[in-house]
Motif scaffolding. Structure first.
Motif, PDB file in Angstrom:
ATOM      1  N   GLU A 113      -6.823 -49.475   4.871  1.00  0.00           N
ATOM      2  CA  GLU A 113      -7.972 -50.207   4.334  1.00  0.00           C
ATOM      3  C   GLU A 113      -9.122 -50.314   5.340  1.00  0.00           C
ATOM      4  OE1 GLU A 113      -6.093 -53.826   3.098  1.00  0.00           O
ATOM      5  OE2 GLU A 113      -6.070 -54.646   5.120  1.00  0.00           O
ATOM      6  N   ILE A 126       0.278 -44.439  18.744  1.00  0.00           N
ATOM      7  CA  ILE A 126      -0.066 -44.316  17.323  1.00  0.00           C
ATOM      8  C   ILE A 126      -1.552 -44.558  17.083  1.00  0.00           C
ATOM      9  CG2 ILE A 126       0.489 -46.705  16.632  1.00  0.00           C
ATOM     10  CD1 ILE A 126       1.636 -43.693  14.605  1.00  0.00           C
ATOM     11  N   LYS A 133      -3.419 -40.578  12.053  1.00  0.00           N
ATOM     12  CA  LYS A 133      -2.382 -41.540  11.658  1.00  0.00           C
ATOM     13  C   LYS A 133      -2.924 -42.594  10.699  1.00  0.00           C
ATOM     14  CE  LYS A 133       0.132 -39.501  14.791  1.00  0.00           C
ATOM     15  NZ  LYS A 133       1.032 -38.428  14.383  1.00  0.00           N
ATOM     16  N   GLU A 134      -2.037 -43.096   9.833  1.00  0.00           N
ATOM     17  CA  GLU A 134      -2.408 -44.206   8.955  1.00  0.00           C
ATOM     18  C   GLU A 134      -1.787 -45.496   9.489  1.00  0.00           C
ATOM     19  OE1 GLU A 134      -1.979 -43.657   4.782  1.00  0.00           O
ATOM     20  OE2 GLU A 134      -2.240 -45.794   4.349  1.00  0.00           O
ATOM     21  N   GLY A 135      -2.623 -46.508   9.716  1.00  0.00           N
ATOM     22  CA  GLY A 135      -2.102 -47.786  10.196  1.00  0.00           C
ATOM     23  C   GLY A 135      -2.210 -48.895   9.177  1.00  0.00           C
ATOM     24  N   GLU A 192      -9.302 -51.065   8.509  1.00  0.00           N
ATOM     25  CA  GLU A 192      -9.340 -52.129   9.508  1.00  0.00           C
ATOM     26  C   GLU A 192      -8.895 -51.672  10.895  1.00  0.00           C
ATOM     27  OE1 GLU A 192     -10.382 -55.222   9.678  1.00  0.00           O
ATOM     28  OE2 GLU A 192     -11.107 -55.238   7.629  1.00  0.00           O
ATOM     29  N   CYS A 193      -7.936 -50.745  10.949  1.00  0.00           N
ATOM     30  CA  CYS A 193      -7.294 -50.481  12.242  1.00  0.00           C
ATOM     31  C   CYS A 193      -7.866 -49.278  12.971  1.00  0.00           C
ATOM     32  CB  CYS A 193      -5.786 -50.328  12.073  1.00  0.00           C
ATOM     33  SG  CYS A 193      -5.271 -48.755  11.368  1.00  0.00           S
ATOM     34  N   LEU A 242      -7.973 -50.645  16.510  1.00  0.00           N
ATOM     35  CA  LEU A 242      -7.009 -51.628  17.021  1.00  0.00           C
ATOM     36  C   LEU A 242      -5.923 -50.946  17.832  1.00  0.00           C
ATOM     37  CD1 LEU A 242      -6.469 -53.886  13.868  1.00  0.00           C
ATOM     38  CD2 LEU A 242      -7.902 -54.352  15.879  1.00  0.00           C
TER      39      LEU A 242
END
Lengths: 725, 153
Positions: B40, B99, B35-37, B42-43, B131
């Motif tokens: 950049e 997610i 998945k893309e959160g 960070e997540c 995260l």
């Protein structure tokens, strides 16, 4: 019995294996990508919209306000927010033009090449200077002047809370297409029937011509309550003009900069008490920043107002509140919905009162806290399920609050120690369900279907967004029927398949909608008993019973509608009466230390007792409590959207910091179960409650550690350093 | 043409060499479990294993993966036959909205596979780049520890 057991999460296996399909995972044949051109000024008149020459515009579909077939409005409470700005923009990042292209990167490139010229108009960013009020409320109880006249001390305080970004890890995403004359909109959203309502106005269609379907949703926290209606409108306009499916998937920056957040607040207290610490007068003023359009501000303010006096009995109360317009992106729903703001003020104010009276805040709370039979600021008598005191006492005992206070006093006296330590306390109530007459207006419906093959399906528009709705519904339905939970599946929220059980908000899904599901399952039980002679015991028996009850039809539905409990009475005009059917309660202690060199705060432990009536699934309920409390700690210590010229400048996870696994403390959760006679198996609300108390408990702990009462969140190292200068 | 191994299978990729690994996985190999959160780094939602090391697949260009092995969440168990780690998450409440879960699982999988300790402090440190906004992490940490100890409570 299934209720009270940790049934494994229904959606678990699909999510744990990467099989769960979120919107951007769907393979929609021929789907184009939509992008949004947004205003670059906070307030201005649109002079012209231009398209840079030399770009293959013929490959794109472009939509402006002129392409809207119906009303240019995102219908919610007030019809003031346009779907696409037409003439005037009232906040940065307001949607003006939409473009779609087969290739995502090209769609975004096209959006950059749309040039909009503005004639700037003066913006207002300071909520105290706004001259436009969206909504105001007044609560009055007793005689305020007489109350202050009887007071031995009067304590005043002003408290400020910042905005907060929901920061669900799945960004907003919606797709739209037309199939056999029906506009189908699917996406990451909390409230399918809100989206349906908005689309009906935009496209002049009735509900048969529009179908809204929720996809697996990667978190909401209120952030996907109203904004998906906007994105749905955009995707649908592009799809209908393009004659093909179009999806709009926000990236993180766009999602943070453009979509709704928690309302910033200023709350002022003037409190009169007797010298032994009994409340005699509370005069409270609340101001919230609504942003550029009304959206849900009126109801956020309502909840904030109704919780402003805290979980304490006071004979003379006045709460005056307003939510005003500024030229910033509209604020909206976020877990707690106005209550965390006003509860921060009333709870931290106890520390100021404690200093003025020389009585500690725990003793003061004990003297004033809601008990069975107490009367609230709106004149509501609390006649059942009042666990406030029990939450307070259990939390204080388990966390060793009193001995920790003394231990840290000694620790802080020793100048050689590298940190200051503190432990802070907070208590709250949180009304479950819609405010006042809200549930009556909603008139929610939910049901259970029995197919002739013996499938049992829960029918509700309430969405699973991670909190465990589907698992909880199956458990409630199973026990109401007297059958295994495994017999029940839960229908996807799809406006062509499920009745409108209302929005997935306001801590109402378990208590209100779960209650409807339970009633529907009991109707099914009666039908089994009267028409089949018994509730089936085995799967084979169920098949036979289903054939008998369906009598040739493919399925039979048992649907029920919300009925107002007769004892609940609310006067909307006077703002008096039973503001909520019942309240949940929470108490918390936050144990923390602050590094003397860096002023960084480390939360060492959180202890919290929460009265939620009945934990249908204790593991899921604790998941709500720990997760919600962690969001509260983030708001208290780390999270601060920084606005410059009306736009959030730290709209990235790089510089908008949410708690990581190393920031989150160990939690000790105590479930208190004071059953509510109207809730399914006694259950009350749990979703928002945990968000309410961490903020003031952190501030109280920082006060204990440093001797400084800092009335503004978040308590970043910079703010603590400033206070200690 | 870029040659790589994805979940144990030899694959080739002949698109743009600077395509992000996450996009190649999701679009070209149809592995949408990743998945893309934030896009950049960070997540951590897009975490996959690259030669057994957890990486943010949104920060890796597909050309950097030439000759290397990628593992995604699809390499773990199936819904009807969860891996021990996945079963731990199911039993202990480690997933809510789900997610962040694939990335979280891959980070935890790498931690345990590389002999990382299954105690609170080590697990928290290992997953600190992933995260989660739902759980407050405690049940994720419990899930990983339970899986490592082979318990399925």
């Amino acid at each position: 019995m299934s209720v009270g057991k940790n049934e494994p999460r229904r959606d678990g296996p699909a999510k744990l294996t990467g099989r769960a399909l979120y919107l951007d995972d769907l393979d929609i044949p021929g789907c184009w990508h939509g992008a949004t051109v947004r205003s670059s000024v906070p307030h201005g008149r649109i002079k012209s919209i231009g398209f840079e020459p030399g770009f293959p515009w013929d490959e794109c579909v472009v939509v402006t306000a002129q392409d809207i077939p119906g009303k240019n409005v995102v219908a919610l409470i007030e019809p003031d927010q346009p779907l696409l700005a037409d003439g005037i923009v009232r906040h940065r990042e307001e949607a003006v033009v939409l473009v779609a292209h087969a290739d995502r990167a090209t769609a975004y490139e096209a959006a950059k090449r749309v040039k909009i010229e503005y004639e700037p108009l003066p913006p207002v960013f300071d909520m105290e200077r706004s001259d436009k009020t969206f909504k105001s409320f007044l609560i009055q109880r007793g005689d305020l002047d007489a109350g202050f006249a009887a007071a031995d001390v009067v304590v005043e305080g002003e408290y400020r809370t910042p905005s907060q970004e929901q920061a669900y890890i799945e960004n907003n995403a919606v797709a739209a297409y037309e199939e056999n004359g029906v506009l189908i909109v699917t996406g990451s959203l909390q409230c399918p029937y809100y989206v349906l309502k908005a689309l009906k106005h935009i496209f002049n269609r009735d509900e048969s011509g529009i179908r809204v379907v929720q996809t697996v949703t990667g978190g909401g926290f209120g952030g996907k309550e109203e904004y998906p209606s906007m994105i749905a409108g955009h995707a649908a306009l592009l799809a209908l003009k393009a004659g093909r499916p179009v999806k709009i998937v926000y990236d993180r920056h766009e999602d943070m900069a453009a979509t709704t957040k928690r309302h910033p607040s200023i709350v002022r207290h003037r409190t009169g008490l007797t010298k032994d610490g009994r409340l005699v007068a509370q005069d409270i003023e609340v101001v919230m920043d609504g942003g550029a359009y009304a959206t849900l501000s009126a109801v956020v303010l309502s909840r904030g107002t109704l919780h402003a006096a805290g979980a304490y009995e006071c004979p003379n109360v006045r709460v005056r509140s307003k939510v005003v317009m500024t030229h910033t992106p509209p604020n909206g729903a976020f877990r707690g919905f106005g209550a965390p703001q006003t509860l921060f003020a009333v709870e931290l104010h106890w520390e100021k009162i404690a200093a003025a009276l020389g009585i500690d805040s725990l003793t003061l709370r004990r003297r004033n806290i809601f008990k069975l039979g107490s009367t609230t600021a709106t004149g509501q008598r609390l006649l059942e399920s009042v666990g406030a005191s029990e939450c307070l006492e259990k939390t204080v005992k388990r966390s060793k609050y009193a001995s920790k206070r003394r231990e840290y006093d000694r620790w802080n006296k020793n100048k050689a120690n590298p940190s200051w330590r503190g432990i802070g306390l907070a208590v709250c109530h949180h009304g479950a369900g819609f405010t006042g007459s809200g549930e009556v207006y909603l008139a929610s419906r939910a049901g259970v279907a029995l197919t002739r093959n013996g499938e049992l399906i829960v029918l509700a528009a309430s969405t699973e967004i991670g909190q465990g709705t589907n698992t909880m519904f199956a458990q409630v339905a199973a026990d109401a029927l007297g059958a295994p939970a495994a017999w029940f599946s839960v229908e996807t929220p799809d406006t062509h398949k499920v009745p409108d059980s209302g929005p997935t908000v306001a801590s109402r899904t378990c208590m209100v909608v779960g209650g409807l599901v339970s009633r529907a399952a009991r109707e099914l039980k009666r039908a089994f008993q009267t028409e089949y002679g018994r509730v089936p015991k085995t799967a084979a028996d169920l098949k036979k019973a289903a054939a008998a009850l369906c009598a040739g039809a493919p399925a039979r539905r048992f649907e029920v509608q919300y009925e107002k409990p007769p004892e609940v009475a609310w006067d909307d005009a006077a703002y008096r009466g039973d503001a909520y059917g019942v309240y949940s309660y929470a108490a918390i202690t936050v144990d923390l230390e602050i590094d003397k060199l860096t002023y960084e705060t480390r939360v060492r432990r959180v202890t919290t007792a929460q009265d939620i009536g009945k934990a249908i699934n204790p593991l899921l309920a604790e998941g709500q409590i720990i997760g919600g409390s962690t969001q509260g700690l983030g708001w208290a210590l780390l999270e601060e959207p920084i606005f410059k010229d009306g736009v959030m400048v730290n709209s990235q996870l790089t510089n908008y910091v949410i708690p990581t696994s190393l920031d989150a403390p160990p939690f000790d959760v105590i479930l208190v179960e004071k059953p509510y006679s109207r809730g399914p198996f006694g259950a009350k609300g749990v979703g928002e409650l945990p968000m309410d108390v961490p903020g003031p408990a952190v501030a109280a702990a920082v006060l204990h550690a440093t001797g400084r009462l800092i009335p503004t969140l978040p308590h970043t190292p910079e703010r603590i350093a400033e206070a200690l200068k | 043409m870029i040659m790589l191994t994805v979940n144990g299978r030899k694959r080739s990729f002949d698109g743009a060499p600077f395509k992000r690994l996450i996009d190649a996985l999701r679009e070209d190999f149809k592995l949408t479990g990743t998945k893309e959160g934030c896009g950049e780094g960070e997540c951590g939602a897009c975490t996959v294993l690259l030669d057994d090391e957890p990486v943010n697949s949104c920060l890796i260009a597909i050309c950097q993966v030439e000759g290397r092995a990628v593992e995604t969440v699809e390499s773990l168990g199936a819904p009807e036959k969860l891996s021990r780690l996945q079963a731990g998450f199911l039993a202990c409440g480690g997933a809510q909205c789900g997610i962040c879960t694939p990335g979280m699982l891959m980070t935890a999988h790498a931690h345990l596979k590389s002999g990382g300790k299954a105690d609170d402090r080590s697990v928290r440190a290992a997953i600190s780049g992933n995260l989660c906004r739902c759980t407050g992490y405690q049940d994720i940490v419990k899930s990983v520890i339970a899986a490592a100890k082979g318990r399925r409570k």
